[in-house]
Design a protein around this motif. Structure first.
Motif, PDB file in Angstrom:
ATOM      1  N   GLY A 322     -20.227 -13.382  24.655  1.00 17.60           N
ATOM      2  CA  GLY A 322     -19.998 -12.949  23.262  1.00 17.60           C
ATOM      3  C   GLY A 322     -19.011 -13.888  22.575  1.00 17.60           C
ATOM      4  O   GLY A 322     -19.203 -14.282  21.410  1.00 17.60           O
ATOM      5  N   ASN A 323     -17.956 -14.281  23.291  1.00 19.74           N
ATOM      6  CA  ASN A 323     -17.016 -15.276  22.755  1.00 19.74           C
ATOM      7  C   ASN A 323     -17.740 -16.582  22.447  1.00 19.74           C
ATOM      8  O   ASN A 323     -17.536 -17.204  21.397  1.00 19.74           O
ATOM      9  CB  ASN A 323     -15.912 -15.576  23.780  1.00 19.74           C
ATOM     10  CG  ASN A 323     -14.894 -14.469  23.903  1.00 19.74           C
ATOM     11  OD1 ASN A 323     -14.849 -13.561  23.068  1.00 19.74           O
ATOM     12  ND2 ASN A 323     -14.071 -14.535  24.931  1.00 19.74           N
ATOM     13  N   ALA A 324     -18.583 -16.993  23.401  1.00 20.80           N
ATOM     14  CA  ALA A 324     -19.302 -18.267  23.237  1.00 20.80           C
ATOM     15  C   ALA A 324     -20.185 -18.227  21.994  1.00 20.80           C
ATOM     16  O   ALA A 324     -20.274 -19.214  21.254  1.00 20.80           O
ATOM     17  CB  ALA A 324     -20.138 -18.551  24.486  1.00 20.80           C
ATOM     18  N   ALA A 325     -20.806 -17.068  21.744  1.00 20.88           N
ATOM     19  CA  ALA A 325     -21.679 -16.949  20.568  1.00 20.88           C
ATOM     20  C   ALA A 325     -20.861 -17.096  19.279  1.00 20.88           C
ATOM     21  O   ALA A 325     -21.313 -17.714  18.305  1.00 20.88           O
ATOM     22  CB  ALA A 325     -22.413 -15.602  20.599  1.00 20.88           C
ATOM     23  N   CYS A 379     -19.768 -41.079  28.252  1.00 18.57           N
ATOM     24  CA  CYS A 379     -20.741 -40.393  27.385  1.00 18.57           C
ATOM     25  C   CYS A 379     -20.146 -39.152  26.720  1.00 18.57           C
ATOM     26  O   CYS A 379     -20.786 -38.545  25.859  1.00 18.57           O
ATOM     27  CB  CYS A 379     -21.986 -40.009  28.173  1.00 18.57           C
ATOM     28  SG  CYS A 379     -22.897 -41.420  28.771  1.00 18.57           S
ATOM     29  N   GLY A 380     -18.931 -38.767  27.130  1.00 18.16           N
ATOM     30  CA  GLY A 380     -18.278 -37.626  26.490  1.00 18.16           C
ATOM     31  C   GLY A 380     -17.495 -38.011  25.248  1.00 18.16           C
ATOM     32  O   GLY A 380     -17.007 -37.132  24.518  1.00 18.16           O
ATOM     33  N   GLU A 381     -17.363 -39.315  25.019  1.00 15.89           N
ATOM     34  CA  GLU A 381     -16.642 -39.740  23.824  1.00 15.89           C
ATOM     35  C   GLU A 381     -17.369 -39.228  22.581  1.00 15.89           C
ATOM     36  O   GLU A 381     -18.607 -39.234  22.531  1.00 15.89           O
ATOM     37  CB  GLU A 381     -16.534 -41.278  23.804  1.00 15.89           C
ATOM     38  CG  GLU A 381     -15.680 -41.834  22.687  1.00 15.89           C
ATOM     39  CD  GLU A 381     -14.233 -41.296  22.681  1.00 15.89           C
ATOM     40  OE1 GLU A 381     -14.045 -40.070  22.507  1.00 15.89           O
ATOM     41  OE2 GLU A 381     -13.311 -42.099  22.837  1.00 15.89           O
ATOM     42  N   GLY A 382     -16.578 -38.740  21.595  1.00 17.94           N
ATOM     43  CA  GLY A 382     -17.204 -38.205  20.394  1.00 17.94           C
ATOM     44  C   GLY A 382     -17.570 -36.729  20.513  1.00 17.94           C
ATOM     45  O   GLY A 382     -18.197 -36.166  19.614  1.00 17.94           O
ATOM     46  N   TYR A 383     -17.161 -36.112  21.634  1.00 18.63           N
ATOM     47  CA  TYR A 383     -17.431 -34.677  21.835  1.00 18.63           C
ATOM     48  C   TYR A 383     -16.150 -33.950  22.248  1.00 18.63           C
ATOM     49  O   TYR A 383     -15.218 -34.577  22.767  1.00 18.63           O
ATOM     50  CB  TYR A 383     -18.457 -34.466  22.959  1.00 18.63           C
ATOM     51  CG  TYR A 383     -19.858 -34.863  22.599  1.00 18.63           C
ATOM     52  CD1 TYR A 383     -20.769 -33.934  22.098  1.00 18.63           C
ATOM     53  CD2 TYR A 383     -20.281 -36.186  22.743  1.00 18.63           C
ATOM     54  CE1 TYR A 383     -22.070 -34.314  21.768  1.00 18.63           C
ATOM     55  CE2 TYR A 383     -21.576 -36.574  22.411  1.00 18.63           C
ATOM     56  CZ  TYR A 383     -22.457 -35.631  21.923  1.00 18.63           C
ATOM     57  OH  TYR A 383     -23.746 -36.002  21.598  1.00 18.63           O
ATOM     58  N   ILE A 384     -16.118 -32.646  22.022  1.00 14.38           N
ATOM     59  CA  ILE A 384     -15.081 -31.808  22.628  1.00 14.38           C
ATOM     60  C   ILE A 384     -15.767 -30.651  23.366  1.00 14.38           C
ATOM     61  O   ILE A 384     -16.883 -30.266  23.021  1.00 14.38           O
ATOM     62  CB  ILE A 384     -14.083 -31.226  21.590  1.00 14.38           C
ATOM     63  CG1 ILE A 384     -14.834 -30.475  20.484  1.00 14.38           C
ATOM     64  CG2 ILE A 384     -13.160 -32.310  21.037  1.00 14.38           C
ATOM     65  CD1 ILE A 384     -13.944 -29.569  19.644  1.00 14.38           C
ATOM     66  N   ARG A 385     -15.071 -30.140  24.362  1.00 16.11           N
ATOM     67  CA  ARG A 385     -15.555 -28.946  25.058  1.00 16.11           C
ATOM     68  C   ARG A 385     -14.694 -27.775  24.643  1.00 16.11           C
ATOM     69  O   ARG A 385     -13.462 -27.844  24.713  1.00 16.11           O
ATOM     70  CB  ARG A 385     -15.458 -29.138  26.569  1.00 16.11           C
ATOM     71  CG  ARG A 385     -16.113 -28.013  27.361  1.00 16.11           C
ATOM     72  CD  ARG A 385     -15.747 -28.048  28.833  1.00 16.11           C
ATOM     73  NE  ARG A 385     -14.404 -27.536  29.067  1.00 16.11           N
ATOM     74  CZ  ARG A 385     -13.848 -27.372  30.260  1.00 16.11           C
ATOM     75  NH1 ARG A 385     -14.523 -27.689  31.336  1.00 16.11           N
ATOM     76  NH2 ARG A 385     -12.619 -26.906  30.385  1.00 16.11           N
ATOM     77  N   ILE A 386     -15.339 -26.705  24.187  1.00 11.72           N
ATOM     78  CA  ILE A 386     -14.604 -25.479  23.872  1.00 11.72           C
ATOM     79  C   ILE A 386     -14.992 -24.436  24.917  1.00 11.72           C
ATOM     80  O   ILE A 386     -16.174 -24.245  25.214  1.00 11.72           O
ATOM     81  CB  ILE A 386     -14.920 -24.956  22.456  1.00 11.72           C
ATOM     82  CG1 ILE A 386     -14.591 -26.039  21.419  1.00 11.72           C
ATOM     83  CG2 ILE A 386     -14.130 -23.678  22.162  1.00 11.72           C
ATOM     84  CD1 ILE A 386     -14.822 -25.613  19.978  1.00 11.72           C
ATOM     85  N   SER A 387     -13.979 -23.779  25.482  1.00  9.72           N
ATOM     86  CA  SER A 387     -14.231 -22.805  26.536  1.00  9.72           C
ATOM     87  C   SER A 387     -14.227 -21.386  25.947  1.00  9.72           C
ATOM     88  O   SER A 387     -13.427 -21.063  25.065  1.00  9.72           O
ATOM     89  CB  SER A 387     -13.129 -22.954  27.586  1.00  9.72           C
ATOM     90  OG  SER A 387     -13.011 -21.774  28.331  1.00  9.72           O
ATOM     91  N   ALA A 388     -15.128 -20.557  26.447  1.00 13.23           N
ATOM     92  CA  ALA A 388     -15.225 -19.167  25.969  1.00 13.23           C
ATOM     93  C   ALA A 388     -14.341 -18.219  26.776  1.00 13.23           C
ATOM     94  O   ALA A 388     -14.342 -17.012  26.532  1.00 13.23           O
ATOM     95  CB  ALA A 388     -16.678 -18.702  26.047  1.00 13.23           C
ATOM     96  N   PHE A 389     -13.576 -18.767  27.731  1.00 14.83           N
ATOM     97  CA  PHE A 389     -12.692 -17.914  28.538  1.00 14.83           C
ATOM     98  C   PHE A 389     -11.426 -17.627  27.737  1.00 14.83           C
ATOM     99  O   PHE A 389     -10.482 -18.429  27.719  1.00 14.83           O
ATOM    100  CB  PHE A 389     -12.326 -18.612  29.852  1.00 14.83           C
ATOM    101  CG  PHE A 389     -13.485 -18.808  30.791  1.00 14.83           C
ATOM    102  CD1 PHE A 389     -14.173 -17.720  31.308  1.00 14.83           C
ATOM    103  CD2 PHE A 389     -13.879 -20.073  31.162  1.00 14.83           C
ATOM    104  CE1 PHE A 389     -15.241 -17.895  32.182  1.00 14.83           C
ATOM    105  CE2 PHE A 389     -14.937 -20.264  32.044  1.00 14.83           C
ATOM    106  CZ  PHE A 389     -15.618 -19.174  32.550  1.00 14.83           C
TER     107      PHE A 389
END
Ligand SMILES: Cc1ncc(COP(=O)(O)O)c(C=O)c1O
Length: 409
Positions: A322-325, A379-389
């Motif tokens: 639900g957080n991820a959504a 290949c991760g350059e130009g991206y961010i990771r957002i965590s739903a935890f």
């Protein structure tokens, strides 16, 4: 004279999350205007499921009485847990895995790192990019790579993930011996279809290669067409090892319990090309170097498979999904393209530009921590990771801050 393992000097900077923590500490020392919300590290925030807590309490009571006290247990795990795992996680999904093919451990991180002890020094290793940094750094430590050049270690075969291939790495153009795969993926949240996994299994069998399949986020899969285990794919028993963990499934990141599955049909080869079964080798390694997960923790893990445990675990994961959504929807409204977050707790967001610059900007202007994609590979350059935890309140507040920053631009 005592010599150091000079391979450690090849490692680039500090471990990703140590560098993030360093930047947060430096910024905290400047007294930020409001509390920092951490949407970066993938640690869980919900407490243990009540069924696990009750089982752990009962086991602690057993340990407190002379009649029921237990000392060392079997290094590879108690039968009660291995049987529950084999029946529920594998046989119930049509995957032919027996209890004695399961090795209970204190973490998928250490297992994915330690497994390479079984292989020769000169094997060709393929890693996806972006990638969970542990697979790469541990091979560097073991001396299986050359030095880093432009952020990539000589000797490794990198399999480029991109928006075009949906961050499911393509088969290597050259023959490789060991392949790391992780689905649902950390960091991109990508999942692999049955057809994609079948192509990997066919490749591994044709090349006498081995797949190390990390399924630490398996419990987040909701799409019924997506396999939960590599062993749902015909032929995988010969050419794959799977890593699982209770960390993200049931909130065991601080409790520590995981397992590795090595089918008895799974082989590697001597220099002369003779097959050697990996199951007895890992058994030898595990019994020599590991003394088992504590009894109360294994009882708590067993409770994950009880009817109440299954429901509680599902509810917790539904909460994170639900957080991820909410994160995905916010990214869509902000006009940022994002993948993941549907069968995974991670949302992988295209920001363009330098991901560490973006990280610093969100920290300083929003007091929100994300994970810079560059920390997972070129290949991760130009991206961010957002965590739903996180708590719902924190997710909503973080998304409100990001939206306000966008509106002010
Ligand atoms: C892909 C992947 N594998 C393994 C782990 C570690 O699992 P454990 O807590 O069992 O060591 C993580 C933790 O973040 C992960 O992201």
């Amino acid at each position: 004279m005592i010599h150091v393992n000079e391979n450690y000097a090849k490692l680039q900077a500090s471990y990703l999350f140590a560098e993030i923590a360093r930047r947060i500490r430096a910024y905290e020392a400047e007294n930020p205007p409001r509390p920092i919300i951490r949407m970066g590290i993938g640690d869980v925030t919900e407490p243990l499921p009540p069924a696990c807590v009750a089982a752990m309490h009962r086991a602690v009571d057993e340990m407190a009485a002379r009649e029921t006290f237990r000392g060392y247990g079997p290094e590879q795990g108690y039968a009660f847990l291995r049987e529950a795992i084999a029946a529920n996680d594998f046989q119930a999904r049509g995957a032919d895995i027996a209890a004695d093919e399961i090795f209970v451990s204190d973490g998928a991180k250490c297992d994915t790192a330690n497994i390479q002890e079984l292989f020769a020094d000169n094997i060709r290793i393929a890693v996806p990019d972006p990638v969970y940094p542990v697979y790469v750094d541990t091979n560097v430590m073991a001396g299986r790579t050359g030095p880093a050049v432009d952020g990539r270690y000589a000797g490794l075969v990198y399999l480029d993930g991109s928006a075009e291939n949906g961050f499911v790495p393509p088969l290597p153009a050259e023959a490789v011996d060991l392949i790391y795969l992780c689905f649902p993926n950390n960091p991109t949240g990508a999942t692999a279809t049955r057809e994609q996994l079948t192509a990997w299994v066919d490749y591994a069998r044709a090349n006498k290669a081995l797949i190390l399949f990390d399924a630490a986020y398996e419990a987040f899969i909701r799409d019924p067409s997506i396999p939960h285990s590599i062993f749902e794919i015909p032929g995988a028993r010969e050419c794959a090892i799977e890593f699982r963990s209770f960390s993200k499934t049931a909130g065991f990141t601080g409790t520590r319990c995981a397992f590795t599955v090595i089918p008895k049909d799974c082989h590697a080869y001597t220099a002369k090309g003779e097959p050697v079964a990996l199951h007895p080798m890992w058994m030898r390694r595990h019994t020599t170097k590991f003394n088992g997960v504590s009894y109360p923790v294994q009882r708590a893990a067993e409770a994950v498979y009880s009817p109440e445990g299954q429901k509680q675990v599902r509810d917790i994961i539904d909460f994170y999904l639900g957080n991820a959504a909410i994160v995905r929807e916010t990214m869509r409204k902000l006009g940022l393209s994002a993948v993941g977050g549907e069968n995974s707790p991670y949302i992988w967001v295209r920001t363009g530009g330098s991901s560490w610059d973006f990280f610093d900007r969100l920290l300083r202007e929003c007091q929100v921590v994300v994970t810079p994609g560059a920390g997972f590979g070129r290949c991760g350059e130009g991206y961010i990771r957002i965590s739903a935890f996180n708590s719902r309140a924190n997710v909503e507040e973080a998304m409100a801050r990001l939206s306000a920053l966008r509106a002010a631009e």
